[in-house]
Write an enzyme that holds these catalytic residues in place. Structure first.
Site, PDB file in Angstrom:
ATOM      1  N   GLU A 272      40.904 -23.107  -5.258  1.00  0.00           N
ATOM      2  CA  GLU A 272      39.993 -24.012  -4.357  1.00  0.00           C
ATOM      3  C   GLU A 272      38.942 -24.915  -5.922  1.00  0.00           C
ATOM      4  OE1 GLU A 272      37.153 -22.949  -1.218  1.00  0.00           O
ATOM      5  OE2 GLU A 272      35.567 -23.300  -2.869  1.00  0.00           O
TER       6      GLU A 272
ATOM      7  N   THR B  57      37.491 -28.764  -1.109  1.00  0.00           N
ATOM      8  CA  THR B  57      35.849 -28.416  -0.518  1.00  0.00           C
ATOM      9  C   THR B  57      35.639 -29.948   0.421  1.00  0.00           C
ATOM     10  OG1 THR B  57      34.097 -29.322  -2.389  1.00  0.00           O
ATOM     11  CG2 THR B  57      35.173 -26.682  -1.535  1.00  0.00           C
TER      12      THR B  57
ATOM     13  N   GLN C  55      34.058 -15.005   1.944  1.00  0.00           N
ATOM     14  CA  GLN C  55      32.793 -16.039   1.433  1.00  0.00           C
ATOM     15  C   GLN C  55      33.685 -14.747  -0.124  1.00  0.00           C
ATOM     16  OE1 GLN C  55      28.878 -14.794   1.533  1.00  0.00           O
ATOM     17  NE2 GLN C  55      28.075 -16.677   1.504  1.00  0.00           N
TER      18      GLN C  55
ATOM     19  N   TYR D 274      38.152 -19.024  -6.911  1.00  0.00           N
ATOM     20  CA  TYR D 274      37.165 -20.404  -6.291  1.00  0.00           C
ATOM     21  C   TYR D 274      36.669 -20.888  -8.273  1.00  0.00           C
ATOM     22  CZ  TYR D 274      36.130 -18.763  -1.949  1.00  0.00           C
ATOM     23  OH  TYR D 274      35.868 -18.126  -0.568  1.00  0.00           O
TER      24      TYR D 274
END
Length: 413
Positions: A21, A52, A185, A279
Site C-alpha cells: 500500500e 489511498t 487494519q 503498509y
C-alpha cells in the site's frame, strides 16, 4: 484483473503472495519520487498495490493520477481507495469513471476519517453516510465490473460481546451488498487476530481476509501509529523495542524480526490465509527487510510476465507484441502510440480499431481489372520478366504491382 482471481490462483497453487500500500504525496517532486520507488519495489514481487484516498483536495486527485501511472506505465495491478469523506455522489462517479478508464478493476470502499481539523465525521451534502452506501452505489452503477473490498478491524475482538456482534453484523451487511474481500487494519497481537477471524467466519462471512501488516520503522513512528489507530501492542514488543527507542536502526532490525514472526504465525495458523498486505508508508527499506527476513522470493511471472513492461489499461491489457528497440523506453513508446487508433488505416493501423477499413486480402485477389493488369504487366512467364517488372516499379516507371496497388513511397528510392 480482479484481486480475488489472483488470490484464487495463488491458493490453487498453494503459493504465498504479498501486496503493498502507498499513499499519494503532497508535492509534484514527491509524486515523481514515489513513482520511481514503486517502480523499484515492483521488483520485490507484489501481486498488486493499492493507493489511498485523501479526504478531498489535491491529494485525492493525485490518487487517480497515481492509479493511471501504475496501471499504464509501471504495469502493476492497482486497487484504488475511495471514501465518503468530502465526496458528493458526483465526485464519486468521476473517480469511478476515471478508475475504469485506467483499467482499474478493484476499489476499497471506506467511509473514511474526519477531514483534517475535525473531530467528528459528518456526511457531505449529496454524499454517502456509511461505507455500505458507497458499496451499494458502486454495485448499482457498475454491476460487477469493480471488485469491492472493505476494511476489517481485528481490534474489535476486544470489544464487549454485544458490541463485537454488532460490528460483525455491519461487516456481514457489506459483504451481502457485494463486497468480495476484506483488508484488515494493522495489528500486532496474533492471538487477537486469530480469534477475530474465527468470529468473522462464525458470523457467516466467507470472503477472503487479507491481513494488513505494518513494518516497524522507528520507535516514534510505531508508537504514533498504534496510538492513533488504538492498536494493542503486546508487552513482548515493548520489552524488546523500548530499550532501543533512541536507536532507529536497532528498532528497525528488532521490529523486522518481530513482525516476521507475526507473519509466520498468520500463515501457519490454519486460517486458509496465504497472502499479506504490507503498509509501506511509502518507504522501501523496511518492507524489503521484512520480505528478506521471511525469505519471500518474487516470482518471475509477477515481476516480468513479458520481455517488456505490460500496460494494464483497457486498450493495452491484451497487447502481446512490441518492437524490441522500445523495450527499455516504456514512457516514450506509450506516448508515441497512444493515438494510433486515430489513424486506423495508416501503415501502423490497429485492426482492432472500430474505424479500421476492410482488410486487403493480399494474395487472394488483385485490385485491377483483367484489362488493366494486362496493360500494366503484360504476360510475364519467366522469373527474369518478373524481376524486370519489379525493378521498373522501384525506379518509379510502373504505377503498380499485383501486391502493391500504389506507386512507391518517397523513401523507397
Amino acid at each position: 484483473m480482479k484481486i480475488t482471481e489472483k488470490i484464487e490462483k495463488a491458493e490453487k497453487n498453494n503459493r504465498i503472495w504479498w501486496s503493498f500500500e502507498y499513499f499519494p504525496p503532497r508535492t509534484a517532486q514527491g509524486f515523481q519520487n514515489l513513482v520511481d520507488r514503486i517502480e523499484r519495489m515492483r521488483q520485490l514481487g507484489p501481486e498488486f498495490i493499492d493507493i489511498t484516498w485523501n479526504a478531498g483536495g489535491r491529494t485525492s486527485e493525485l490518487t487517480s493520477e497515481m492509479v493511471k501511472t501504475c496501471q499504464s506505465i509501471i504495469g502493476v495491478e492497482t486497487c484504488m481507495h475511495l471514501t465518503c469523506t468530502n465526496m458528493p455522489a458526483e465526485k464519486v462517479d468521476i473517480a469511478l469513471r476515471e478508475a475504469k478508464s485506467h483499467g482499474c478493476r478493484n476499489i476499497l470502499a471506506l467511509r473514511g476519517d474526519p477531514p483534517s481539523g475535525q473531530d467528528e465525521w459528518t456526511a457531505t451534502e449529496g454524499g454517502f453516510v456509511h461505507g455500505i452506501d458507497l458499496v451499494r452505489h458502486i454495485r448499482k452503477n457498475y454491476d460487477d465490473y469493480f471488485e469491492i473490498a472493505v476494511a476489517g478491524f481485528p481490534e474489535h475482538q476486544a470489544l464487549p460481546e454485544e458490541e463485537l456482534q454488532l460490528e460483525l453484523h455491519y461487516l456481514k451487511e457489506k459483504v451481502d451488498a457485494g463486497v468480495s474481500f476484506i483488508f484488515t487494519q494493522m495489528f500486532y497481537d496474533l492471538d487477537l487476530f486469530i480469534q477475530w477471524v474465527h468470529s468473522v467466519r462464525k458470523a457467516g462471512i466467507t470472503v477472503p481476509i487479507v491481513p494488513g501488516i505494518n513494518p516497524i520503522q522507528t520507535w516514534n513512528g510505531f508508537i504514533k501509529a498504534t496510538t492513533l489507530a488504538k492498536i494493542k501492542i503486546p508487552q513482548s514488543y515493548l520489552d524488546i523495542l523500548e530499550p532501543h527507542k533512541n536507536n532507529d536502526e536497532k528498532v528497525r532490525e528488532l521490529g523486522t524480526k518481530l513482525v516476521a514472526d507475526l507473519c509466520r504465525g498468520i500463515l501457519n495458523a490454519g486460517l486458509g490465509i496465504r497472502g499479506l498486505h504490507f503498509y509501506t508508508m511509502n518507504l522501501e527499506k523496511g518492507t524489503r527487510m521484512l520480505l528478506e527476513e521471511l525469505k519471500f522470493v518474487p516470482r518471475v511471472e509477477t515481476i516480468k510476465p513479458l520481455p517488456w513492461r505490460q500496460s494494464l489499461t483497457p486498450n493495452r491489457r491484451a497487447e502481446s507484441i512490441r518492437p524490441i528497440f522500445w523495450a527499455n523506453r516504456t514512457k516514450s513508446y506509450l506516448s508515441r502510440t497512444e493515438n494510433w487508433d486515430e489513424y486506423p488505416n495508416g501503415r501502423y493501423g490497429d485492426a482492432r480499431s472500430p474505424a479500421y477499413g476492410e482488410l486487403d486480402g493480399w494474395g487472394i485477389w488483385i485490385k485491377h481489372s483483367k484489362e488493366e493488369a494486362h496493360k500494366l504487366w503484360g504476360f510475364p512467364t519467366t522469373k527474369e520478366e518478373v524481376y524486370n517488372l519489379f525493378a521498373t516499379f522501384c525506379r518509379g516507371k510502373l504505377a503498380a504491382l499485383p501486391w502493391s496497388d500504389e506507386a512507391p513511397a518517397a523513401e523507397t528510392g
